[in-house]
Motif scaffolding. Structure first.
Motif, mmCIF file in Angstrom:
data_model
loop_
_atom_site.group_PDB
_atom_site.id
_atom_site.type_symbol
_atom_site.label_atom_id
_atom_site.label_comp_id
_atom_site.label_asym_id
_atom_site.label_seq_id
_atom_site.Cartn_x
_atom_site.Cartn_y
_atom_site.Cartn_z
ATOM 1 N N GLY A 29 0.838 -1.187 0.000
ATOM 2 C CA GLY A 29 0.000 0.000 0.000
ATOM 3 C C GLY A 29 0.876 1.241 0.000
ATOM 4 O O GLY A 29 1.959 1.253 -0.592
ATOM 5 N N ILE A 30 0.442 2.272 0.696
ATOM 6 C CA ILE A 30 1.220 3.516 0.785
ATOM 7 C C ILE A 30 2.203 3.456 1.945
ATOM 8 O O ILE A 30 3.389 3.680 1.787
ATOM 9 C CB ILE A 30 0.282 4.729 0.935
ATOM 10 C CG1 ILE A 30 -0.632 4.836 -0.293
ATOM 11 C CG2 ILE A 30 1.080 6.022 1.098
ATOM 12 C CD1 ILE A 30 -1.747 5.840 -0.143
ATOM 13 N N ARG A 31 1.725 3.146 3.148
ATOM 14 C CA ARG A 31 2.571 3.082 4.349
ATOM 15 C C ARG A 31 2.481 1.746 5.071
ATOM 16 O O ARG A 31 2.914 1.617 6.198
ATOM 17 C CB ARG A 31 2.168 4.188 5.332
ATOM 18 C CG ARG A 31 2.282 5.578 4.802
ATOM 19 C CD ARG A 31 3.700 6.107 4.977
ATOM 20 N NE ARG A 31 3.744 7.469 4.509
ATOM 21 C CZ ARG A 31 4.270 7.824 3.345
ATOM 22 N NH1 ARG A 31 4.807 6.940 2.554
ATOM 23 N NH2 ARG A 31 4.259 9.088 2.978
ATOM 24 N N CYS B 55 -2.135 8.070 7.157
ATOM 25 C CA CYS B 55 -3.139 8.963 7.725
ATOM 26 C C CYS B 55 -3.784 9.763 6.594
ATOM 27 O O CYS B 55 -3.117 10.159 5.642
ATOM 28 C CB CYS B 55 -2.468 9.913 8.719
ATOM 29 S SG CYS B 55 -3.577 11.150 9.432
ATOM 30 N N THR B 56 -5.077 10.006 6.704
ATOM 31 C CA THR B 56 -5.777 10.766 5.665
ATOM 32 C C THR B 56 -5.522 12.267 5.770
ATOM 33 O O THR B 56 -5.946 13.021 4.910
ATOM 34 C CB THR B 56 -7.291 10.501 5.718
ATOM 35 O OG1 THR B 56 -7.784 10.815 7.031
ATOM 36 C CG2 THR B 56 -7.586 9.042 5.405
ATOM 37 N N THR C 237 0.168 11.069 2.944
ATOM 38 C CA THR C 237 0.736 11.023 1.600
ATOM 39 C C THR C 237 1.732 12.156 1.365
ATOM 40 O O THR C 237 2.430 12.165 0.361
ATOM 41 C CB THR C 237 -0.359 11.087 0.517
ATOM 42 O OG1 THR C 237 -1.098 12.297 0.676
ATOM 43 C CG2 THR C 237 -1.283 9.881 0.616
ATOM 44 N N THR C 238 1.802 13.109 2.282
ATOM 45 C CA THR C 238 2.724 14.241 2.114
ATOM 46 C C THR C 238 3.909 14.192 3.055
ATOM 47 O O THR C 238 4.922 14.824 2.804
ATOM 48 C CB THR C 238 1.973 15.572 2.343
ATOM 49 O OG1 THR C 238 1.403 15.568 3.653
ATOM 50 C CG2 THR C 238 0.880 15.766 1.299
ATOM 51 N N ASN C 239 3.812 13.440 4.146
ATOM 52 C CA ASN C 239 4.887 13.333 5.121
ATOM 53 C C ASN C 239 5.327 11.869 5.194
ATOM 54 O O ASN C 239 4.577 11.017 5.660
ATOM 55 C CB ASN C 239 4.402 13.821 6.487
ATOM 56 C CG ASN C 239 5.494 13.888 7.515
ATOM 57 O OD1 ASN C 239 6.420 13.078 7.513
ATOM 58 N ND2 ASN C 239 5.392 14.830 8.418
ATOM 59 N N THR C 240 6.528 11.591 4.739
ATOM 60 C CA THR C 240 6.987 10.192 4.676
ATOM 61 C C THR C 240 7.123 9.539 6.045
ATOM 62 O O THR C 240 7.183 8.315 6.140
ATOM 63 C CB THR C 240 8.331 10.085 3.933
ATOM 64 O OG1 THR C 240 9.303 10.899 4.595
ATOM 65 C CG2 THR C 240 8.192 10.512 2.492
ATOM 66 N N VAL D 160 2.541 11.580 13.686
ATOM 67 C CA VAL D 160 2.984 12.942 13.396
ATOM 68 C C VAL D 160 1.914 13.973 13.771
ATOM 69 O O VAL D 160 2.147 14.834 14.604
ATOM 70 C CB VAL D 160 3.397 13.096 11.908
ATOM 71 C CG1 VAL D 160 3.725 14.540 11.574
ATOM 72 C CG2 VAL D 160 4.579 12.194 11.598
ATOM 73 N N CYS D 161 0.719 13.886 13.177
ATOM 74 C CA CYS D 161 -0.307 14.916 13.423
ATOM 75 C C CYS D 161 -1.164 14.630 14.649
ATOM 76 O O CYS D 161 -1.841 15.513 15.148
ATOM 77 C CB CYS D 161 -1.195 15.111 12.194
ATOM 78 S SG CYS D 161 -2.378 13.777 11.918
ATOM 79 N N GLY D 162 -1.172 13.380 15.129
ATOM 80 C CA GLY D 162 -1.940 13.035 16.320
ATOM 81 C C GLY D 162 -3.375 12.620 16.060
ATOM 82 O O GLY D 162 -4.126 12.379 17.003
ATOM 83 N N SER D 163 -3.789 12.527 14.799
ATOM 84 C CA SER D 163 -5.148 12.080 14.494
ATOM 85 C C SER D 163 -5.360 10.673 15.037
ATOM 86 O O SER D 163 -4.449 9.847 15.016
ATOM 87 C CB SER D 163 -5.381 12.066 12.986
ATOM 88 O OG SER D 163 -5.325 13.355 12.445
ATOM 89 N N ILE D 164 -6.579 10.411 15.524
ATOM 90 C CA ILE D 164 -6.931 9.096 16.050
ATOM 91 C C ILE D 164 -8.104 8.559 15.241
ATOM 92 O O ILE D 164 -9.048 9.293 14.945
ATOM 93 C CB ILE D 164 -7.289 9.173 17.547
ATOM 94 C CG1 ILE D 164 -6.071 9.643 18.339
ATOM 95 C CG2 ILE D 164 -7.785 7.816 18.061
ATOM 96 C CD1 ILE D 164 -6.337 9.892 19.819
#
Length: 98
Positions: free
Chosen positions: A9-11, A33-34, A38-41, A58-62
């Motif tokens: 996949g992507i990650r 993460c959505t 796709t912008t931060n490896t 990185v962003c903390g989204s849950i």
């Protein structure tokens, strides 16, 4: 239980097994993460210990993964994690496709 598969996949993928019954339910999600996946490896979601959620490192989204939605429960993400289709042979083979 929860397992991860890197380098697809992507990650990578997160596989969540929702039950241990005769007919187990699985959910398969992309680890990107959505919000920033796709912008931060370096951004990817990890299963949160003792919970049925995943958190972006990185962003903390849950994201909630136990109900099959992958919806964010904590910002900044506003879209659900990408889900993959799968088939299960009833014994020990889970085939994942997109």
């Amino acid at each position: 239980g929860i397992d991860t598969i890197p380098n697809v996949g992507i990650r990578g993928l997160i596989i969540y097994r929702g039950s241990n019954s005769v007919d187990p339910q699985f959910y398969v999600y992309e680890r990107a993460c959505t919000y920033d996946g796709t912008t931060n490896t370096n951004a990817r979601v990890f299963a949160t210990s003792g919970s049925f959620t995943c958190k972006d490192n990185v962003c903390g989204s849950i994201f909630t993964i136990s109900d099959g939605t992958g919806l964010p429960s904590h910002a900044p993400a506003t879209y659900a994690l990408k889900q993959y289709h799968f088939t299960y042979d009833g014994t020990n083979v889970l085939t994942i496709t997109n």
